[in-house]
Structure formats: structure tokens, C-alpha cells
Design an enzyme around this catalytic site. Structure first.
Site, PDB file in Angstrom:
ATOM      1  N   PHE A 189       0.815  -1.225   0.000  1.00  0.00           N
ATOM      2  CA  PHE A 189       0.000   0.000   0.000  1.00  0.00           C
ATOM      3  C   PHE A 189       0.841   1.264   0.000  1.00  0.00           C
ATOM      4  CE2 PHE A 189       0.808   0.051   4.607  1.00  0.00           C
ATOM      5  CZ  PHE A 189       0.924   1.411   4.845  1.00  0.00           C
TER       6      PHE A 189
ATOM      7  N   GLU B 283       8.880  -3.921  13.340  1.00  0.00           N
ATOM      8  CA  GLU B 283       8.699  -2.854  12.353  1.00  0.00           C
ATOM      9  C   GLU B 283       7.384  -2.153  12.701  1.00  0.00           C
ATOM     10  OE1 GLU B 283       7.498  -3.753   8.289  1.00  0.00           O
ATOM     11  OE2 GLU B 283       8.801  -2.163   7.556  1.00  0.00           O
TER      12      GLU B 283
ATOM     13  N   GLU C 286      -5.004  -3.779  -1.904  1.00  0.00           N
ATOM     14  CA  GLU C 286      -6.452  -3.497  -1.926  1.00  0.00           C
ATOM     15  C   GLU C 286      -6.785  -2.234  -1.132  1.00  0.00           C
ATOM     16  OE1 GLU C 286      -4.757  -5.805  -0.470  1.00  0.00           O
ATOM     17  OE2 GLU C 286      -5.826  -6.865   1.130  1.00  0.00           O
TER      18      GLU C 286
ATOM     19  N   CYS D 299       9.398   2.067   3.402  1.00  0.00           N
ATOM     20  CA  CYS D 299      10.285   0.941   3.738  1.00  0.00           C
ATOM     21  C   CYS D 299      11.700   1.440   3.978  1.00  0.00           C
ATOM     22  CB  CYS D 299      10.281  -0.074   2.619  1.00  0.00           C
ATOM     23  SG  CYS D 299      10.827   0.641   1.079  1.00  0.00           S
TER      24      CYS D 299
ATOM     25  N   SER E  90       5.304  -6.851   3.607  1.00  0.00           N
ATOM     26  CA  SER E  90       5.865  -7.096   4.947  1.00  0.00           C
ATOM     27  C   SER E  90       6.635  -8.419   4.959  1.00  0.00           C
ATOM     28  CB  SER E  90       4.727  -7.133   5.961  1.00  0.00           C
ATOM     29  OG  SER E  90       3.808  -8.131   5.578  1.00  0.00           O
TER      30      SER E  90
ATOM     31  N   LYS F 187      -0.935  -7.164  -9.158  1.00  0.00           N
ATOM     32  CA  LYS F 187      -1.912  -7.280  -8.058  1.00  0.00           C
ATOM     33  C   LYS F 187      -1.545  -6.224  -7.029  1.00  0.00           C
ATOM     34  CE  LYS F 187      -2.934  -8.479  -4.387  1.00  0.00           C
ATOM     35  NZ  LYS F 187      -3.368  -7.448  -3.401  1.00  0.00           N
TER      36      LYS F 187
HETATM   37  P1  NAD Z   1       1.518  -6.526   3.147  1.00  0.00           P
HETATM   38  O1  NAD Z   1       2.547  -7.574   3.275  1.00  0.00           O
HETATM   39  O2  NAD Z   1       0.382  -6.531   4.098  1.00  0.00           O
HETATM   40  O3  NAD Z   1       0.840  -6.594   1.680  1.00  0.00           O
HETATM   41  C1  NAD Z   1       1.617  -6.586   0.513  1.00  0.00           C
HETATM   42  C2  NAD Z   1       0.830  -7.267  -0.608  1.00  0.00           C
HETATM   43  O4  NAD Z   1       0.572  -8.626  -0.239  1.00  0.00           O
HETATM   44  C3  NAD Z   1      -0.532  -6.632  -0.883  1.00  0.00           C
HETATM   45  O5  NAD Z   1      -0.772  -6.658  -2.266  1.00  0.00           O
HETATM   46  C4  NAD Z   1      -1.497  -7.543  -0.135  1.00  0.00           C
HETATM   47  O6  NAD Z   1      -2.777  -7.585  -0.732  1.00  0.00           O
HETATM   48  C5  NAD Z   1      -0.820  -8.896  -0.245  1.00  0.00           C
HETATM   49  N1  NAD Z   1      -1.091  -9.760   0.894  1.00  0.00           N
HETATM   50  C6  NAD Z   1      -1.318  -9.383   2.181  1.00  0.00           C
HETATM   51  N2  NAD Z   1      -1.513 -10.465   2.945  1.00  0.00           N
HETATM   52  C7  NAD Z   1      -1.409 -11.547   2.150  1.00  0.00           C
HETATM   53  C8  NAD Z   1      -1.502 -12.956   2.365  1.00  0.00           C
HETATM   54  N3  NAD Z   1      -1.739 -13.453   3.582  1.00  0.00           N
HETATM   55  N4  NAD Z   1      -1.317 -13.770   1.312  1.00  0.00           N
HETATM   56  C9  NAD Z   1      -1.073 -13.275   0.095  1.00  0.00           C
HETATM   57  N5  NAD Z   1      -0.983 -11.966  -0.178  1.00  0.00           N
HETATM   58  C10 NAD Z   1      -1.136 -11.099   0.840  1.00  0.00           C
HETATM   59  O7  NAD Z   1       2.282  -5.127   3.162  1.00  0.00           O
HETATM   60  P2  NAD Z   1       1.644  -3.672   3.210  1.00  0.00           P
HETATM   61  O8  NAD Z   1       1.097  -3.431   4.568  1.00  0.00           O
HETATM   62  O9  NAD Z   1       0.779  -3.434   2.035  1.00  0.00           O
HETATM   63  O10 NAD Z   1       2.963  -2.783   2.994  1.00  0.00           O
HETATM   64  C11 NAD Z   1       3.810  -2.394   4.042  1.00  0.00           C
HETATM   65  C12 NAD Z   1       4.976  -3.334   4.189  1.00  0.00           C
HETATM   66  O11 NAD Z   1       5.716  -3.401   2.976  1.00  0.00           O
HETATM   67  C13 NAD Z   1       5.970  -2.884   5.239  1.00  0.00           C
HETATM   68  O12 NAD Z   1       6.404  -4.008   5.946  1.00  0.00           O
HETATM   69  C14 NAD Z   1       7.111  -2.291   4.416  1.00  0.00           C
HETATM   70  O13 NAD Z   1       8.373  -2.288   5.045  1.00  0.00           O
HETATM   71  C15 NAD Z   1       7.093  -3.184   3.246  1.00  0.00           C
HETATM   72  N6  NAD Z   1       7.733  -2.554   2.093  1.00  0.00           N
HETATM   73  C16 NAD Z   1       8.986  -2.984   1.750  1.00  0.00           C
HETATM   74  C17 NAD Z   1       9.625  -2.399   0.687  1.00  0.00           C
HETATM   75  C18 NAD Z   1      10.992  -2.853   0.279  1.00  0.00           C
HETATM   76  O14 NAD Z   1      11.441  -2.405  -0.734  1.00  0.00           O
HETATM   77  N7  NAD Z   1      11.644  -3.741   1.014  1.00  0.00           N
HETATM   78  C19 NAD Z   1       9.001  -1.380  -0.044  1.00  0.00           C
HETATM   79  C20 NAD Z   1       7.736  -0.967   0.330  1.00  0.00           C
HETATM   80  C21 NAD Z   1       7.098  -1.575   1.407  1.00  0.00           C
END
Ligand code: NAD
Length: 494
Positions: free
Chosen positions: A148, A379, A175, A280, A225, A172
Site C-alpha cells: 500500500f 517494524e 487493496e 520501507c 511485509s 496485483k
Molecule cells: P503486506 O505484506 O500486508 O501486503 C503486501 C501485498 O501482499 C498486498 O498486495 C497484499 O494484498 C498482499 N497480501 C497481504 N496479505 C497476504 C496474504 N496473507 N497472502 C497473500 N498476499 C497477501 O504489506 P503492506 O502493509 O501493504 O505494505 C507495508 C509493508 O511493505 C511494510 O512491511 C514495508 O516495510 C514493506 N515494504 C517494503 C519495501 C521494500 O522495498 N523492502 C518497499 C515498500 C514496502
């Protein structure tokens, strides 16, 4: 209520069976809903990408390059429009949204150089009359799953290179703020990308699981994450796919006693609280070395007092709300628990009142934090800066290197030798020297170490060309047929 659809084979399609709310974080109101793809809808999108692959793969590099030049033009012209869409769903301030799009554009610019990037190698006369050359070919249909917090930049990081290499894509997005991905996909169509080459599947775990298991999907790029990144990596890899899964972070900024105090304080405040700490590469741990801690904490506090927090659409706002009410409450719970863990809450963001139902939270500064406290180990992903006090440079490096994450790290100093040593020994994928958020420019690649990245290649830049292509090596000879003979021996270099 407006429902945000999928984009499959060049047209918008929607589902009503399962939907999720999309909020405006600045007002707290649900303004839209997003369709969540079923397994059948996701398979339909995979079929569109599969069908579009042969023609896109065969499209000349010159024609592909044209699409990226046009996309660059269109995205530049419509940057403020996309920024407004992004801010309405994410909450970050408009200038920050434009900044994110600009950083995403770097990968579109990188993609315009695809003719150069996709050049193979050639060795003449490796044996008598034998030449060898290599080519890089697309992996096929690839899935890009994005978080997000950068709803435009991270999709652009992935799809620019994936498309340039001749793959077709299923994007994808999160959401929570899904409209930016749709905007970008439709702009690509306007730029001349054929239907089916880039598809957007809105959804959640149900869609993701299909992408991870479907035999037609050959590679998966993920950013999110750490727990989800790890599970994505394991499942997709077990299914024989190529995977890069970027995870969470806990970025440290080390300040040596000789650093310029004002510059270090400015950098810490900017990098900790920009985008409400939902980056991030945000600085979440300040490591104060030696005697600088008291004056540094004081200088940061002075700057915090002047921060303006408000709706992202207000030009006066420097920081907007958090993404959801649940996330804001989770972030606040770390501040609430820090005192009982033995830390000192210098500024408590929960005390700031907002005249709005939006998901706002003031910024927090927590001193005397140590490993083992939740506020250090987890985090938090919000506007909370922890200060860890250490005696020596060696203590600081030990702290950085023992951390679970290894995304970015920064050092602030005027000592070139110390900075060079830090670059040499820091266990992280990206290092900043007097640069708090060292996101590399588009001609390099982005990625962390340790639990911040599962996989072998970093994102965008040269690593992305390796990730989104397979190497093929061709050995050639044109012998005089009269010299041909049967030889059962293993071919040897002559
Ligand atoms: P998230 O892991 O909750 O979601 C990321 C994606 O995975 C979304 O598209 C979501 O719909 C999907 N998703 C969520 N739960 C899932 C599941 N159980 N099974 C399959 N798909 C699933 O992350 P977020 O809250 O959207 O974003 C924030 C996180 O992303 C933070 O931890 C941040 O550090 C990390 N991030 C890392 C970088 C990097 O470059 N390392 C960059 C941006 C964000």
C-alpha cells in the site's frame, strides 16, 4: 458507491461478490470499494497474459522502446492527476505523491534503454571455427504483487523492466489503495501497449494464491511485509517459479560525534516522519554515538514542534494521516507500551489532537531504546523514531549488523575514513553516507539483505534485467561438410 475494477485484456471488468472498502484516510470516510478477484477471475487474467505473450515477445525492440517513451511523456503530463488519486487513497501529502511518481518514472526511463540492456555477449573462435553467443529472452507471464505504501512507484519499479524484457504482466496492487495501478495500466494502453500485456487483478490472498500456484506464471516479484514476503517466496519457489520478495525494514541512522548536528537532526526528522513513517526506507532507529545524544535529541524535538500535520491535499501539510484506523491504533500501541519497557517517551504523538475523523497520529520520539524492547524489535511502520544510545562506533555497527532486517542504513559523519569503513562492514543492501534515505537511482538496483529480501536479485535497474529474462547460450559452427566425421568422444576445444 464507486467500485474500482480489474483491468484485463485492455478493458475494465468488475466483480460484486467480494469487495473491500477503500477509505480516504484524511477524512476517515469510505469513499470507494474495490472488487476482490475470485480464483476464476484471476485465471481469466492469467489467460489474457498468456495469450498476449507471443506477439509482445516478437514485437521489435524499437517498437517496445516507443511505448516507454510515450509512457514517460504521458506520465509526466498527468503526474499531478495521478498524485491526486494516490493521495485520496493513501493520505500522503501531494508533493510526496508527486515525488513517488517521479522515482517510479526513473524505471520507465531506464526501460527506454532496453535495446542496450538486452544485448547479449559473443565470443568468436572459442574452438576452431566455433563461435558462442548469448541472448536474454523473457521468462513469460510474470506476477507483480505490491504494497500500500508506494501505490505508484513500486508497480512502476516492477512493470517497467518486466515489460521491457518482453514479458506479459499481472499486477496485483494493494487493496487499500488500488486506483493508482489502474491509472497506470490505462495510461500504458494509451501509450500503445497492446491489450493483455499488462493486466491488473484487484484482490487479496485468494488472487495471490492462484498467481503463486498457476503453472503459467513463471516469475513473481513481491514487495510487502516480511512474514508475507517469506511465505510468498517459499510457496512460489516450491512451485518452481523465480521469485524476488522484498520485505519489511528497521532502518538505522548512525550519527557519529563529529557529525553536523543541524544537518543530522534535519535528516532524522525528514526520514523518520515523511509519509507518516510509512516508507520501507524510513529511518526508524537513530543510533547516537558518544556524547552527541543529548544535543541531537534536543535538536530533533525542536524540529518536531514545528511540523505541520494535516490532509495531504493542504499545501501547508508536511505529513498526512496513516493508512487505516487499525494501523494508526497499532502504531499508537507501541508508543503506549514504550515507557513500561524502560524507554523514555520524549514526544508522545498520541497527545496531539486533530479536528478530523481522519486516521491522524502525531509524531513520537522515544529515547533510551534498547534491543529486546518491542519498540526496537518490531517494524512499527509509523511516525515513531527510537533513539538508541551507544558508546562507540563499534557498538553502532554491532547493533546494525545484529538487526533482523537489512534494508537501508545511513551514517552521518565528517570523517571520510569512518564512512568508508562503515560502507565496508554494514550488513544492509543500501547504505547512505550523510544521506538518510539511500534509495538508489534507477540505473542501479534496489534491495535489502537479511529478512528484508528473500531471493537473489534486487529490484529495478540492472538486476531487474537478469530477473525478468532467461539467458540462452548458442554455439555455432559452419564447417566444410567434407571434413565431417563420426566422433563419439565428448566435444573438446581444439
Ligand atoms: P503486506 O505484506 O500486508 O501486503 C503486501 C501485498 O501482499 C498486498 O498486495 C497484499 O494484498 C498482499 N497480501 C497481504 N496479505 C497476504 C496474504 N496473507 N497472502 C497473500 N498476499 C497477501 O504489506 P503492506 O502493509 O501493504 O505494505 C507495508 C509493508 O511493505 C511494510 O512491511 C514495508 O516495510 C514493506 N515494504 C517494503 C519495501 C521494500 O522495498 N523492502 C518497499 C515498500 C514496502
Amino acid at each position: 458507491m464507486e467500485r474500482i475494477p480489474h483491468y484485463i485484456n485492455g478493458r475494465r471488468v468488475s466483480d460484486a461478490e467480494r469487495v473491500a472498502p477503500v477509505y480516504n484516510p484524511a477524512t476517515g470516510e469510505q469513499e470507494k470499494e474495490v472488487a476482490l478477484a475470485s480464483a476464476a477471475r484471476t485465471e481469466e487474467a492469467i489467460e489474457a497474459a498468456r495469450a498476449a505473450l507471443p506477439a509482445w515477445r516478437a514485437t521489435s525492440l524499437a517498437k517496445r522502446t516507443d511505448v516507454f517513451f510515450r509512457m514517460r511523456q504521458l506520465l509526466t503530463e498527468r503526474k499531478s492527476e495521478l498524485a491526486a488519486v494516490l493521495t485520496s487513497e493513501h493520505g500522503k501529502v501531494l508533493s510526496d505523491a508527486e515525488g513517488e511518481i517521479t522515482r517510479g518514472l526513473e524505471n520507465i526511463e531506464f526501460a527506454t534503454g532496453l535495446t542496450h540492456m538486452l544485448k547479449g555477449e559473443r565470443a568468436e573462435q572459442v574452438s576452431r571455427g566455433v563461435d558462442v553467443h548469448s541472448v536474454r529472452q523473457p521468462v513469460g507471464v510474470v506476477a507483480c504483487i505490491t504494497p500500500f505504501n508506494f501505490p505508484a512507484m513500486v508497480p512502476l519499479w516492477m512493470i517497467g523492466s518486466a515489460l521491457a524484457c518482453g514479458n506479459t504482466v499481472l499486477l496485483k496492487p494493494s487493496e487499500k489503495d488500488p486506483s493508482s495501478a489502474l491509472f497506470i495500466a490505462e495510461l500504458f494502453t494509451e501509450a500503445g501497449l497492446p491489450d493483455g500485456v499488462l493486466n491488473v487483478v484487484q484482490g487479496d490472498k485468494e488472487a495471490v494464491d492462484v498467481l503463486l500456484d498457476h503453472p503459467e506464471v513463471k516469475a513473481v516479484s513481491f514487495v510487502g511485509s516480511t512474514p508475507i514476503a517469506q511465505s510468498i517466496y517459499q510457496r512460489a519457489a516450491a512451485n518452481g517459479k523465480r521469485v524476488q520478495a522484498l520485505g519489511g525494514a528497521k532502518n538505522h541512522m548512525v550519527v557519529l560525534p563529529d557529525a553536523d548536528l543541524g544537518m543530522a537532526a534535519d535528516a532524522a526528522v525528514s526520514a523518520a516522519y515523511g509519509s507518516a513513517g510509512e516508507r520501507c526506507m524510513a529511518v526508524s532507529v537513530l543510533v547516537a554515538v558518544g556524547g552527541i545524544a543529548d544535543s541531537l535529541v534536543g535538536a530533533i524535538q525542536e524540529r518536531i514542534d514545528k511540523l505541520v500535520i494535516g490532509p495531504g491535499t493542504d499545501p501547508a501539510s508536511q505529513m498526512g494521516p496513516l493508512i487505516t484506523a487499525e494501523h494508526r491504533d497499532r502504531v499508537a500501541s507501541y508508543v503506549a507500551g514504550a515507557g513500561s519497557e524502560g524507554a523514555t517517551v520524549v514526544v508522545d504523538g498520541r497527545e496531539q489532537q486533530f479536528d478530523s475523523n481522519g486516521f491522524f497520529l502525531g509524531v513520537s520520539l522515544i529515547d533510551n531504546v534498547k534491543p529486546g524492547m518491542k519498540v526496537y524489535d518490531d517494524e512499527i511502520f509509523g511516525p515513531v523514531l527510537s533513539v538508541v544510545r551507544v558508546e562507540t562506533y563499534e557498538d553502532a555497527v554491532k547493533l546494525v549488523n545484529e538487526n533482523f532486517y537489512g534494508n537501508g542504513v545511513a551514517i552521518f559523519t565528517r570523517d571520510g575514513g569512518a564512512a568508508r569503513q562503515f560502507e565496508f562492514e554494514a550488513e544492509a543492501g543500501m547504505v547512505g553516507v550523510n544521506v538518510p534515505i539511500p534509495v538508489p537511482v534507477g540505473s542501479f538496483s534496489f534491495g535489502g539483505w537479511k529478512n528484508s529480501l528473500f531471493g537473489d536479485t534486487h529490484m529495478y535497474g540492472p538486476d531487474s534485467i537478469r530477473f525478468y529474462t532467461r539467458s540462452k547460450v548458442v554455439t555455432t559452427r559452419w564447417p566444410d561438410p567434407s571434413t565431417s566425421e563420426v566422433d563419439l568422444g565428448f566435444p573438446q576445444v581444439k
